[in-house]
Design a protein around this motif. Structure first.
Motif, PDB file in Angstrom:
ATOM      1  N   PHE A  52      -2.573  12.813   0.422  1.00 37.73           N
ATOM      2  CA  PHE A  52      -3.582  11.993   1.120  1.00 37.73           C
ATOM      3  C   PHE A  52      -3.721  12.485   2.565  1.00 37.73           C
ATOM      4  CE2 PHE A  52      -3.216   7.610  -1.274  1.00 37.73           C
ATOM      5  CZ  PHE A  52      -3.498   8.255  -2.470  1.00 37.73           C
ATOM      6  N   LEU A  71      -7.854   3.126   5.572  1.00 36.74           N
ATOM      7  CA  LEU A  71      -7.995   2.797   4.144  1.00 36.74           C
ATOM      8  C   LEU A  71      -9.126   3.584   3.484  1.00 36.74           C
ATOM      9  CD1 LEU A  71      -7.566  -1.016   4.790  1.00 36.74           C
ATOM     10  CD2 LEU A  71      -5.850   0.540   3.846  1.00 36.74           C
ATOM     11  N   PRO A  72      -9.138   3.660   2.150  1.00 37.70           N
ATOM     12  CA  PRO A  72     -10.201   4.403   1.456  1.00 37.70           C
ATOM     13  C   PRO A  72     -11.594   3.887   1.837  1.00 37.70           C
ATOM     14  CG  PRO A  72      -8.457   3.803  -0.076  1.00 37.70           C
ATOM     15  CD  PRO A  72      -8.153   3.090   1.209  1.00 37.70           C
ATOM     16  N   ALA A  95     -10.470   0.861  -4.389  1.00 34.52           N
ATOM     17  CA  ALA A  95      -9.253   0.459  -3.671  1.00 34.52           C
ATOM     18  C   ALA A  95      -9.636  -0.404  -2.464  1.00 34.52           C
ATOM     19  CB  ALA A  95      -8.492   1.693  -3.209  1.00 34.52           C
ATOM     20  N   HIS A  96     -10.691  -0.001  -1.773  1.00 36.94           N
ATOM     21  CA  HIS A  96     -11.169  -0.746  -0.603  1.00 36.94           C
ATOM     22  C   HIS A  96     -11.604  -2.151  -1.031  1.00 36.94           C
ATOM     23  CE1 HIS A  96     -12.988  -0.607   3.528  1.00 36.94           C
ATOM     24  NE2 HIS A  96     -13.625  -1.656   3.024  1.00 36.94           N
ATOM     25  N   ARG A 132       1.119   5.854  -0.237  1.00 34.19           N
ATOM     26  CA  ARG A 132       0.390   7.110  -0.037  1.00 34.19           C
ATOM     27  C   ARG A 132       1.100   8.243  -0.765  1.00 34.19           C
ATOM     28  NH1 ARG A 132      -1.236   9.491   4.130  1.00 34.19           N
ATOM     29  NH2 ARG A 132      -0.037  11.396   3.933  1.00 34.19           N
ATOM     30  N   LEU A 158       0.859  -1.186   0.000  1.00 35.77           N
ATOM     31  CA  LEU A 158       0.000   0.000   0.000  1.00 35.77           C
ATOM     32  C   LEU A 158       0.894   1.234   0.000  1.00 35.77           C
ATOM     33  CD1 LEU A 158      -2.621  -1.179   2.652  1.00 35.77           C
ATOM     34  CD2 LEU A 158      -2.914  -1.127   0.162  1.00 35.77           C
ATOM     35  N   MET A 176      -3.613   7.621   5.751  1.00 36.76           N
ATOM     36  CA  MET A 176      -4.350   6.842   4.742  1.00 36.76           C
ATOM     37  C   MET A 176      -3.401   6.302   3.669  1.00 36.76           C
ATOM     38  SD  MET A 176      -7.502   7.709   2.181  1.00 36.76           S
ATOM     39  CE  MET A 176      -6.592   7.698   0.650  1.00 36.76           C
ATOM     40  N   TYR A 177      -3.553   5.022   3.413  1.00 33.58           N
ATOM     41  CA  TYR A 177      -2.798   4.349   2.357  1.00 33.58           C
ATOM     42  C   TYR A 177      -3.781   3.729   1.378  1.00 33.58           C
ATOM     43  CZ  TYR A 177       1.829   4.557   4.606  1.00 33.58           C
ATOM     44  OH  TYR A 177       3.022   4.976   5.128  1.00 33.58           O
ATOM     45  N   SER A 178      -3.322   3.562   0.127  1.00 33.68           N
ATOM     46  CA  SER A 178      -4.191   2.957  -0.877  1.00 33.68           C
ATOM     47  C   SER A 178      -3.358   2.099  -1.820  1.00 33.68           C
ATOM     48  CB  SER A 178      -4.909   4.081  -1.641  1.00 33.68           C
ATOM     49  OG  SER A 178      -5.868   3.522  -2.497  1.00 33.68           O
ATOM     50  N   ALA A 221     -15.101   2.706  -2.336  1.00 28.75           N
ATOM     51  CA  ALA A 221     -14.005   3.016  -3.277  1.00 28.75           C
ATOM     52  C   ALA A 221     -13.408   1.699  -3.768  1.00 28.75           C
ATOM     53  CB  ALA A 221     -12.940   3.866  -2.604  1.00 28.75           C
TER      54      ALA A 221
END
Ligand SMILES: NC(=O)C1=CN([C@@H]2O[C@H](COP(=O)(O)OP(=O)(O)OC[C@H]3O[C@@H](n4cnc5c(N)ncnc54)[C@H](O)[C@@H]3O)[C@@H](O)[C@H]2O)C=CC1
Ligand SMILES: [Mg+2]
Length: 341
Positions: free
Chosen positions: A211, A318-319, A325-326, A207, A205, A215-217, A323
């Protein structure tokens, strides 16, 4: 004669619609609204509206949630009259969907009116979309995403790029036409690949500095002209974290309104466990890290907002649920949980 034809056509459509599934009926109805300005004008006079102000959606806060209220055509006409606007303004709106009963939804930007006056009249506020994203439910979020992207596209495509003459939108807002040379412009979307990379036991993940804290995606990147999706996945993973993709597979896709209008194409990818050392491209990312299944499961349980720990660092979050990404992260957790130990 034309009116008789239209009346017969509408009656036939109505009967045809009654015989078909809700989904088919809705899609046929929306298609007609895009093709027929007369029908769309009627729908604008009986439909409901999501309001924007310079692309900020109008929201009402209920507890910790944000809701996007639908304003009826009659209420909107009352407001326009109160603020000395012509009811023709309804025609600046864009079609964004319809209910199961075929009541059309539109979005209208009231940027030419005083923001605070409308806010106090309707008891809510125009809020930056990304700020509200974490508090909206999936249905509102996807309608507002589409609405903002369409309104933005119309706002930035008022002139023909060949002749420089004004372009005119059809009533539904599904296209703009330059009447000098007949060029038709359709709303644009940029394809973006979003990839959740795994080394077999952990997932990667990342960032960006923009952001919210903690939060990481998954990794994301725009497709270059001439690339296949597979090539974009390989290039973005190499560019952003210095890793070589071993295998990949498609998961799902989603419209995303940032930075303009993107089609997010979500994929899973694996890298060789022996070649998993991350080299972060600091021009693109602030950080990228491997996370264990336990860390990710814990983050999924957390509220999607910054949470400062005792040591001053922010917990991983997390998102939002809807989303893409989630969804990729949820899928990875499920795959890991089903893997033999
Ligand atoms: N829905 C989700 O779950 C997530 C969505 N995203 C979205 O993915 C998108 C792309 O991710 P990035 O890492 O920023 O992409 P990226 O890694 O391709 O880098 C962005 C750069 O690409 C260039 N670029 C090339 N084509 C572009 C175009 N059509 N529009 C704008 N810039 C273009 C620009 O120089 C821009 O600064 C972002 O808009 C972000 O909001 C990102 C993570 C999660
Ligand atoms: Mg990127």
């Amino acid at each position: 004669m034309a009116m008789l034809y239209q009346a017969v056509y509408r009656r036939a459509s109505f009967l045809w619609c009654r015989l078909h599934s809700t989904y088919v009926r809705k899609m046929r109805y929306l298609f007609e609204l895009k093709e027929d300005d007369g029908l769309c004008r009627q729908a604008q006079n009986s439909g409901t509206f999501y309001l924007f102000h310079n692309l900020f959606p109008f929201l009402q806060k209920v507890g910790s949630k944000h809701l996007a209220p639908q304003i009826s055509a009659s209420e909107l006409k009352r407001i326009l009259k109160k603020f000395k606007q012509n009811k023709q303004k309804l025609e600046d709106s864009v079609l964004i969907g319809c209910s199961d009963e075929c009541m059309a939804y539109f979005a209208l930007d009231l940027g030419s009116l005083e923001k605070m006056d409308i806010e106090s009249e309707l008891k809510g506020s125009f809020t930056e979309l990304w700020k509200a994203f974490f508090q909206l439910d999936g249905k509102d979020a996807s309608l507002l995403s589409l609405a903002q992207a369409l309104l933005r596209w119309h706002d930035t495509h008022k002139y023909c790029s060949k002749t420089g003459q004004p372009t005119q939108k059809n009533l539904a807002g599904s296209k703009r036409v330059c009447h000098t040379n007949g060029i038709i412009y359709y709303p644009q979307m940029s394809p973006v690949v979003i990839t959740l990379v795994s080394d077999g036991s952990r997932c990667l993940l990342a960032r960006q500095a923009s952001f919210p804290q903690g939060m990481y995606s998954a990794l994301a990147g725009f497709c270059d002209v001439g690339e296949t999706l597979e090539e974009t996945v390989r290039r973005e993973v190499a560019e952003e974290v210095g890793l070589e993709v071993k295998s990949m597979w498609y998961s799902a896709s989603q419209h995303w309104p940032f930075p303009n209008s993107s089609l997010m194409i979500a994929c899973h990818a694996t890298v060789w466990p022996q070649q998993n050392e991350i080299r972060v491209n600091k021009l693109e990312l602030e950080a990228a890290t491997w996370f264990s299944l336990e860390e990710v499961v814990e983050a999924l349980r957390r509220e999607p907002r910054p949470l400062k720990q005792e040591d001053g660092r922010f917990s991983l979050w997390l998102p939002p649920k809807w989303a893409i990404a989630h969804q990729l992260i949820q899928e990875w957790v499920k795959q890991q949980s089903n893997m033999p130990a």
